[in-house]
Write a protein that holds these residues in place. Structure first.
Motif, PDB file in Angstrom:
ATOM      1  N   VAL A 237       0.854  -1.190   0.000  1.00  0.00           N
ATOM      2  CA  VAL A 237       0.000   0.000   0.000  1.00  0.00           C
ATOM      3  C   VAL A 237       0.890   1.240   0.000  1.00  0.00           C
ATOM      4  O   VAL A 237       1.779   1.367   0.840  1.00  0.00           O
ATOM      5  CB  VAL A 237      -0.937   0.013   1.219  1.00  0.00           C
ATOM      6  CG1 VAL A 237      -1.848   1.245   1.188  1.00  0.00           C
ATOM      7  CG2 VAL A 237      -1.787  -1.256   1.240  1.00  0.00           C
ATOM      8  N   ILE A 238       0.644   2.138  -0.952  1.00  0.00           N
ATOM      9  CA  ILE A 238       1.465   3.351  -1.064  1.00  0.00           C
ATOM     10  C   ILE A 238       0.701   4.547  -0.492  1.00  0.00           C
ATOM     11  O   ILE A 238      -0.365   4.916  -0.988  1.00  0.00           O
ATOM     12  CB  ILE A 238       1.868   3.591  -2.534  1.00  0.00           C
ATOM     13  CG1 ILE A 238       2.805   2.451  -2.977  1.00  0.00           C
ATOM     14  CG2 ILE A 238       2.552   4.945  -2.694  1.00  0.00           C
ATOM     15  CD1 ILE A 238       3.222   2.515  -4.406  1.00  0.00           C
ATOM     16  N   ARG A 239       1.247   5.080   0.593  1.00  0.00           N
ATOM     17  CA  ARG A 239       0.645   6.261   1.236  1.00  0.00           C
ATOM     18  C   ARG A 239       1.742   7.289   1.478  1.00  0.00           C
ATOM     19  O   ARG A 239       2.438   7.237   2.488  1.00  0.00           O
ATOM     20  CB  ARG A 239       0.017   5.873   2.578  1.00  0.00           C
ATOM     21  CG  ARG A 239      -1.118   4.882   2.441  1.00  0.00           C
ATOM     22  CD  ARG A 239      -2.055   4.979   3.620  1.00  0.00           C
ATOM     23  NE  ARG A 239      -2.695   6.291   3.679  1.00  0.00           N
ATOM     24  CZ  ARG A 239      -3.498   6.676   4.669  1.00  0.00           C
ATOM     25  NH1 ARG A 239      -3.706   5.880   5.686  1.00  0.00           N
ATOM     26  NH2 ARG A 239      -4.044   7.863   4.657  1.00  0.00           N
ATOM     27  N   PRO A 240       1.921   8.230   0.573  1.00  0.00           N
ATOM     28  CA  PRO A 240       3.006   9.197   0.714  1.00  0.00           C
ATOM     29  C   PRO A 240       2.781  10.109   1.924  1.00  0.00           C
ATOM     30  O   PRO A 240       1.635  10.432   2.238  1.00  0.00           O
ATOM     31  CB  PRO A 240       2.940  10.025  -0.579  1.00  0.00           C
ATOM     32  CG  PRO A 240       1.940   9.365  -1.426  1.00  0.00           C
ATOM     33  CD  PRO A 240       1.086   8.491  -0.576  1.00  0.00           C
ATOM     34  N   ILE A 241       3.857  10.442   2.580  1.00  0.00           N
ATOM     35  CA  ILE A 241       3.754  11.405   3.672  1.00  0.00           C
ATOM     36  C   ILE A 241       4.285  12.721   3.124  1.00  0.00           C
ATOM     37  O   ILE A 241       5.454  13.050   3.278  1.00  0.00           O
ATOM     38  CB  ILE A 241       4.555  10.920   4.897  1.00  0.00           C
ATOM     39  CG1 ILE A 241       4.053   9.536   5.299  1.00  0.00           C
ATOM     40  CG2 ILE A 241       4.435  11.907   6.061  1.00  0.00           C
ATOM     41  CD1 ILE A 241       4.955   8.766   6.197  1.00  0.00           C
ATOM     42  N   SER A 242       3.440  13.418   2.369  1.00  0.00           N
ATOM     43  CA  SER A 242       3.858  14.698   1.807  1.00  0.00           C
ATOM     44  C   SER A 242       2.620  15.552   1.594  1.00  0.00           C
ATOM     45  O   SER A 242       1.509  15.030   1.497  1.00  0.00           O
ATOM     46  CB  SER A 242       4.575  14.486   0.463  1.00  0.00           C
ATOM     47  OG  SER A 242       3.658  14.007  -0.502  1.00  0.00           O
ATOM     48  N   ASP A 243       2.810  16.865   1.546  1.00  0.00           N
ATOM     49  CA  ASP A 243       1.670  17.761   1.396  1.00  0.00           C
ATOM     50  C   ASP A 243       1.018  17.596   0.033  1.00  0.00           C
ATOM     51  O   ASP A 243      -0.200  17.572  -0.104  1.00  0.00           O
ATOM     52  CB  ASP A 243       2.122  19.220   1.576  1.00  0.00           C
ATOM     53  CG  ASP A 243       2.566  19.464   3.020  1.00  0.00           C
ATOM     54  OD1 ASP A 243       2.123  18.676   3.888  1.00  0.00           O
ATOM     55  OD2 ASP A 243       3.340  20.398   3.257  1.00  0.00           O
TER      56      ASP A 243
END
Lengths: 424, 301
Positions: A237-243
């Motif tokens: 699962v790809i969940r970026p931590i970026s705005d």
């Protein structure tokens, strides 16, 4: 290599094939010949082979030495493990899984066969169809290799006679009916002298078919994947931590079957959540379709809980969902399979545990008969077994889909891969 | 080409991305072994694609022999900044200073072998449970037998005769405490595939892959770069030549080719016409028939 161009290179297809033959059928020589005549051997490699040939007192350059990898193999003149070789023609790139032919190494042939589009089965023209031919063809059919090329080798030792070729072909035809082999062809060759390997033989005018390389260049591979049943095991699962991508949630994986398009109505197993495909991402590009064996990332319309081991499929075409499976198992480990034993099981991206419930019968791979008395499943044995898993698997029969129909068993104590199974 | 058919480069890319994602899913503390050579650069590029739009979820580990081409180090630092990943450096010089290894003596002295100790120390210190390498099966005969997921025991050793069977696209990364894995996502790529992919994807490369003028000397038919730590034999002398790297490793064992190739297209044309393997110029592989096999068993890349 002379017709080389970058443009052509970008249009090439990939063919993976495996080679099967007994110890003295000339398999290493054949691969050496393919690499040598297709000009895939470099000068320093050839020099090394020449040096080694002279050292061993061989009369001519021993092309078989090209494929010997490990020290013990060179010393004993045998192949121990699956080795991978690469060569290319302007039309295709080839990956050869070169597997040993000894009885005790059946597991290596199964390994090489698992990813192959085609298998070369070597027959010594002097010996004809033997028990080993039987075993190799059975494994090729069990692993559902789509295309088989039967190479009748050492034609030089039977004076290049057509009768020998025809008689072997007849025997093989009868036996192929038993195995329900569909797509197979024959090429008479001499790997030692290069007849019909890359160059057309001048000594077998009676043969009008293509050389082995021509056959390999034209084997159709566009239908080797299942394009009917949409199957997408979620890998990560790809969940970026970026705005910028704060709300991005993508499901990464490889398409194991069928064709996915944006807007498709899908179901996520095991929860049976219904949603639809919002987009198919491949890095910064958005694609209009995804099909096997593409690695992509799917975004879904609805915010639902999806994790590794789940499977995205289409509503009107579900896989089988069950904890009870009947499997053709090939055993790969010196410790025999334990009846009622528990093993870790890997299937697509799903990890579960399983218990061996029942051994129905073993298969004598040399005669293709059932063994019903001795049911202890030892290394290199192939057996039909029933297993039960701790959680349901989402699967198709192996004959319908080589990816969603395959599983491996792992010993939880040693962590070794001990068994491989094809779901019935 | 059929509508639902991949080209061979697309299929190789897809396979590698699958393997890299599998590493992220199966291991707790993986790392990318980054040498600054084309293979590790392509692997890093594939990792970037595998997790987009998220960042690569593992650090780069560079084993620094202290004998690097400066261009490689500059390139590495820029790439790390661009990707926003962590860089961890294992220093061979430090291993020498700490008495973990002894420097080789003589004209052909190389720190290449010493790297194994530094690498295994770095794996232990950072508790890495998986290191991804840019090794390819077409490089060398022992590598041809390597699995995608290659198990290493608690001594970091490879046991080629006792490898786990690897079937379909199912990879077994289970291990005991203290053991680790080496994973090779671009196993099935050839040298030509790598360059064609670099061209297709416009992947930036260190400048030393292209032709440049350099002070070099010839030893037993191989062109080596002059450097303060490279001792010349009495009959050897340095000169300025137009060269480029075909592989990038430690300066002491990287043979340079005389070449005027200035673009990717020219490099590709050159490789297509070459009749010697890329490792044919690597002094570390020429030491004996089984040089690579022996190093790999001990835990080399």
């Amino acid at each position: 290599m002379t017709e080389f161009s970058s443009k052509g290179y970008l249009d090439m297809e990939l063919l993976r094939f495996t080679t099967a033959g007994s110890v003295d059928d000339g398999k290493s020589t054949l691969i050496g010949r393919l690499l040598y005549d297709s000009k895939s051997i470099f000068e320093d490699q050839l020099e090394a082979v020449k040096r080694a040939s002279i050292q061993r007192g061989n009369e001519y350059i021993n092309l078989a030495l090209i494929t010997d990898g490990l020290r013990a193999e060179r010393e004993q003149g045998i192949t121990i493990d699956v080795a991978y070789r690469y060569f290319a023609t302007p039309r295709r790139k080839f990956i050869i899984a070169d597997t040993p032919g000894h009885v005790q190494y059946t597991r290596n042939m199964v390994t090489g066969a698992s990813t192959a589009n085609a298998a070369i089965i070597l027959i010594d023209a002097r010996n004809g169809v033997t028990e080993q031919t039987c075993r190799h063809s059975y494994i090729a059919s069990l692993l559902q290799i789509p295309h088989i090329v039967v190479c009748i080798n050492k034609m030089d030792l039977v004076e290049y006679k057509e009768e020998v070729f025809l008689s072997i072909r007849k025997t093989f035809d009868e036996f192929a009916r038993l195995l329900e082999l569909r797509d197979y062809s024959f090429v008479p060759i001499s790997a030692l002298f290069g007849d019909n390997v890359v160059e057309q033989s001048k000594k077998m005018d009676w043969y009008s078919g293509g050389t082995l390389l021509e056959v390999l260049e034209h084997v159709p591979i566009n239908h080797d994947y299942n394009l009917q049943d949409a199957r997408f095991p979620v890998q990560y699962v790809i969940r970026p931590i970026s705005d910028e991508f704060h709300d991005y949630r993508g499901y990464a994986g490889r398409v194991d079957g069928g064709i996915f398009k944006p807007g498709d109505k899908v179901v996520v197993l095991p929860e049976m959540h219904k949603t639809s495909v919002k987009s198919i991402d491949a890095c910064e590009r958005q694609l209009d379709s995804a099909f096997p064996p593409m690695s992509v990332t799917l975004q879904l319309e609805d915010d639902i809980d999806v994790s590794r081991g789940d499977m995205i499929v289409k509503e009107n075409n579900l896989p089988q969902i069950s904890q009870d499976l009947v499997v053709m198992m090939c055993w790969m480990n010196p410790r025999p399979m334990q009846l009622n034993g528990k093993y870790a099981l890997k299937h697509t991206t799903r990890d579960v545990r399983c218990i061996i419930k029942e051994v129905h019968h073993k298969v004598d791979v040399n005669t293709l008969t059932k063994i019903e008395g001795d049911l202890e499943v030892k290394m290199n044995d192939i057996a039909k077994v029933s297993i039960r898993t701790t959680k349901p698997l989402f699967f198709d029969s192996y004959s319908r889909n080589r990816r969603t129909g395959a599983l491996v068993l792992i010993d939880e104590g040693t962590n070794e891969t001990v068994g491989v199974g094809m779901i019935e | 080409m059929d509508k639902y058919n991949l080209t061979h480069l697309d299929e190789l890319e897809s396979e590698s991305i699958f393997v890299i994602r599998e590493v992220a899913a199966q291991f707790e503390r993986p790392a990318i072994l980054f040498s600054g050579g084309k293979d590790s650069i392509v692997m890093t590029h594939l990792a970037k694609k595998a997790f987009w739009p998220a960042r690569i979820p593992f650090p780069l580990l560079h084993i620094d022999t202290g004998h690097n081409f400066q261009e490689t180090i500059d390139f590495r630092d820029d790439l790390v900044k661009e990707l926003g990943v962590k860089l961890i450096v294992g220093s061979v010089q430090e291993s020498i200073d700490n008495g973990r290894v002894t420097e080789e003596k003589g004209y052909n002295a190389s720190r290449n072998l010493l790297q194994t100790v530094t690498l295994l120390d770095a794996i232990e210190r950072n508790k890495f449970d998986c290191c991804m390498g840019g090794g390819r099966r077409d490089e060398e005969k022992a590598r041809a037998k390597e699995r995608f997921f290659s198990h290493r025991d608690e001594f970091g050793q490879w046991d080629p005769k006792n490898q786990r069977p690897e079937l379909w696209n199912i990879f077994n990364g289970r291990k005991h405490m203290g053991e680790h894995f080496r994973v090779f996502p671009i196993s099935n790529w050839t040298e030509m595939d790598v360059w064609q992919y670099i061209l297709k994807e416009s992947v930036p490369m260190p400048s030393i892959y292209y032709t440049h003028q350099r002070e070099v000397f010839n030893r037993d038919g191989t062109w080596l770069a002059a450097a303060p730590f490279m001792k010349l034999k009495p009959n050897e002398h340095t000169e300025i030549r137009e060269v480029r790297c075909r592989t990038i490793g430690d300066i002491s064992c990287t043979g340079l080719s005389l070449s005027t190739a200035n673009t990717l297209e020219e490099i590709i044309a050159e490789i297509a016409a070459t009749r010697v393997t890329e490792r044919g110029s690597r002094a570390d592989d020429l030491r004996s028939e089984a040089a690579m096999e022996d190093r790999k068993k001990e835990g080399y890349f």
